[in-house]
Structures are given as C-alpha cells and as structure tokens.
Design a protein around this motif. Sequence first.
Motif, PDB file in Angstrom:
ATOM      1  N   LEU A  58      44.540  47.840  74.508  1.00 42.05           N
ATOM      2  CA  LEU A  58      45.054  48.702  75.574  1.00 42.05           C
ATOM      3  C   LEU A  58      45.746  49.902  74.948  1.00 42.05           C
ATOM      4  O   LEU A  58      46.625  49.728  74.087  1.00 42.05           O
ATOM      5  N   ASP A  59      45.359  51.112  75.352  1.00 41.89           N
ATOM      6  CA  ASP A  59      45.962  52.303  74.776  1.00 41.89           C
ATOM      7  C   ASP A  59      46.957  52.932  75.739  1.00 41.89           C
ATOM      8  O   ASP A  59      46.707  53.013  76.944  1.00 41.89           O
ATOM      9  N   GLY A  60      48.081  53.370  75.175  1.00 45.08           N
ATOM     10  CA  GLY A  60      49.121  54.012  75.965  1.00 45.08           C
ATOM     11  C   GLY A  60      50.423  54.057  75.185  1.00 45.08           C
ATOM     12  O   GLY A  60      50.517  53.557  74.066  1.00 45.08           O
ATOM     13  N   ASP A  61      51.427  54.638  75.784  1.00 47.20           N
ATOM     14  CA  ASP A  61      52.722  54.839  75.143  1.00 47.20           C
ATOM     15  C   ASP A  61      53.667  53.704  75.513  1.00 47.20           C
ATOM     16  O   ASP A  61      54.095  53.597  76.662  1.00 47.20           O
ATOM     17  N   CYS A  62      54.002  52.856  74.548  1.00 47.22           N
ATOM     18  CA  CYS A  62      54.907  51.739  74.810  1.00 47.22           C
ATOM     19  C   CYS A  62      56.338  52.200  75.074  1.00 47.22           C
ATOM     20  O   CYS A  62      57.179  51.401  75.501  1.00 47.22           O
ATOM     21  N   GLY A  63      56.612  53.477  74.839  1.00 43.16           N
ATOM     22  CA  GLY A  63      57.912  54.029  75.193  1.00 43.16           C
ATOM     23  C   GLY A  63      58.012  54.362  76.669  1.00 43.16           C
ATOM     24  O   GLY A  63      59.061  54.819  77.140  1.00 43.16           O
ATOM     25  N   ASN A 111      54.624  47.627  81.689  1.00 43.35           N
ATOM     26  CA  ASN A 111      54.432  46.718  82.821  1.00 43.35           C
ATOM     27  C   ASN A 111      52.956  46.564  83.163  1.00 43.35           C
ATOM     28  O   ASN A 111      52.480  45.453  83.448  1.00 43.35           O
ATOM     29  N   GLU A 112      52.223  47.666  83.141  1.00 40.83           N
ATOM     30  CA  GLU A 112      50.800  47.625  83.447  1.00 40.83           C
ATOM     31  C   GLU A 112      50.031  46.875  82.361  1.00 40.83           C
ATOM     32  O   GLU A 112      49.087  46.115  82.665  1.00 40.83           O
ATOM     33  N   ALA A 113      50.411  47.068  81.107  1.00 38.66           N
ATOM     34  CA  ALA A 113      49.757  46.359  80.010  1.00 38.66           C
ATOM     35  C   ALA A 113      49.939  44.853  80.154  1.00 38.66           C
ATOM     36  O   ALA A 113      48.980  44.078  79.997  1.00 38.66           O
ATOM     37  N   ILE A 114      51.146  44.428  80.465  1.00 36.74           N
ATOM     38  CA  ILE A 114      51.404  42.998  80.637  1.00 36.74           C
ATOM     39  C   ILE A 114      50.612  42.455  81.825  1.00 36.74           C
ATOM     40  O   ILE A 114      50.082  41.336  81.789  1.00 36.74           O
ATOM     41  N   ARG A 115      50.502  43.251  82.891  1.00 38.50           N
ATOM     42  CA  ARG A 115      49.708  42.813  84.046  1.00 38.50           C
ATOM     43  C   ARG A 115      48.270  42.534  83.621  1.00 38.50           C
ATOM     44  O   ARG A 115      47.677  41.506  84.008  1.00 38.50           O
ATOM     45  N   GLN A 116      47.704  43.418  82.814  1.00 35.58           N
ATOM     46  CA  GLN A 116      46.322  43.238  82.376  1.00 35.58           C
ATOM     47  C   GLN A 116      46.188  42.067  81.408  1.00 35.58           C
ATOM     48  O   GLN A 116      45.188  41.338  81.424  1.00 35.58           O
TER      49      GLN A 116
END
Length: 283
Positions: A94-99, A105-110
């Motif tokens: 999953l790509d995105g800014d963990c900051g 929240n969206e990453a954990i949902r996935q």
Amino acid sequence: MEKSKFHQSYDGKPGKEKEMLPKPIFERPDKLSAKRLEGKIAIITGGDSGIGRATAIAFAKEGADLALLYLNEHEDALFTKKRVEEIGKRCLTLDGDCGNRFFCNEAIRQIIKKYGYIDILVNNCGEQRLHGNFEEISEVEIQKIFRTNIFSYFFMTQASLRFMKEGANIINCASVVAYKGSDDLIDYSATKGAVISFTRSLAKNLAKQKIRVNAVAPGPIWTPLIPSTFTEERLKHFGKDTFLERIGQPCEVAPSFVFLASEDASYMTGQVLHPNGGIPVNS
C-alpha cells in the motif's frame, strides 16, 4: 565500499534502492528458518527497501504474511513483494504517507479486509536531511520530519491496536543518533529520541493488555536513506567510527526485528536492541 553514484535532491527522499551502487545486502541465503512467526500477520512501514525490505523477507522466511506500506518507491516495493511471494507468503503493498492519519486508518482497513487481524506492527518509515547550520532548519522541515518519523508511529499504532490481541507486539525503529547525537542531523536525532521515549512509555501503557513494545536502534546501515543524504566524500568514511570499522547491511539488522517479534523475546518489553557495529551507547 565501491564509489556511490547515488545522490538525490530533497524531493527525492527517502531514496530508491534500485538506484544504489553497491547494492545493499538485504538477505542471507544460507539463513535457516525456525518458523518463529508462522501464521502471524505483520505490517512494516517503509517496507519497500532498506531495513524494511530485509525485515519483510526475514519475517516471510519465519512464516509471516506481510503488509508493506511505503511512500512512492513502487519498483522497490514490487521487488520486495515478489521476493516475499517467492518464499511462499502473502504480501499486500500500500502506497501513501504514513504521516497522514487518514492514510494510516485506510491502510489498516484494507489490511484487515485481507487478513482479518494484526500480530506485529513494525514502525520503520523515516526521513532525514543534513543541516550544517542549526538556525537554517525551517519550521516546515521540522514539522515534516516529525510527522514522518514519530507522528506516523502514533497514527499507525492507534489504527492497529483495535485489531491486536494479547501476544501481539510493536517494534519501533530508532537510531544510534538518539543516544550519541549528531551535529548536522539535529531534527532527525530529536525524532529518534522521541521514538525511544514513545517505546518505553507505550510499553508501560500496553503491558496489562499483554502487548509488547520494543525498539531497534541501528547504527550506520547501507540503506537508500544514506546516499540520498550524504556527500560522496562523507560516504567514504561512513561506518568507519564503529568498532568493526565498516558499514552495516540491512540483513544484519533484520534479525533484531525477528527476535523481538517472536516468542523468544516474550519477557522483553520497553527495551532497545543496538545492531550498530560496536558504537557504545547508554541504553
């Protein structure tokens, strides 16, 4: 060390492993597995390259399925995912800014949608940049580095905890500079000092839930962050101030994460391991 031809601008942080020369050693082919993480689900931020990649591969060899979060280093992430799957384990990238709290929240949902639960969270993403003049560090830069290096640890942990049960554990990536300081990495060093305090305090907070929290504080390790930060001249001497008088490799750090993630470390929480080549620290 071979001469590095890798140097990136500020916008290139934290760097791409595919462009490094020499290539980091992220795996020990002859390393035997004890399947200490069989059936576990592990999240690794900054999991595309460097210490994150080495840890992902080591976890997979120990039996864990992976979720790797990364910023925008797509080719590096694809390489790591392919290697994990070659080992026979599942790997979600999953790509995105963990900051960014929303992304976490969206990453954990996935991740929960795919795997259903979380056993291990490795907070590893980070960035650094040199500042010879302390007064030149801008407010924007301070906010950015704290958001990446410590805010993300808060956000990812908060998002993950509701899906963690007794026996789960959290491992944070700190740094030797949290202990010895660095005159031209002051903001970075400050974030890593915060990681140490975060680790110890969270360990105390989660002890009753029987969730362990520990940290790893690497020394000079050959990852994309290093050639994207330092000059060619400085790279010639990088790691020479250790007892072993050399730079470390990601595969030499990953076993610390494996140990802390496994039941071998069942009586360890609030602690820090120091794979740093022999730099004395007051831990």
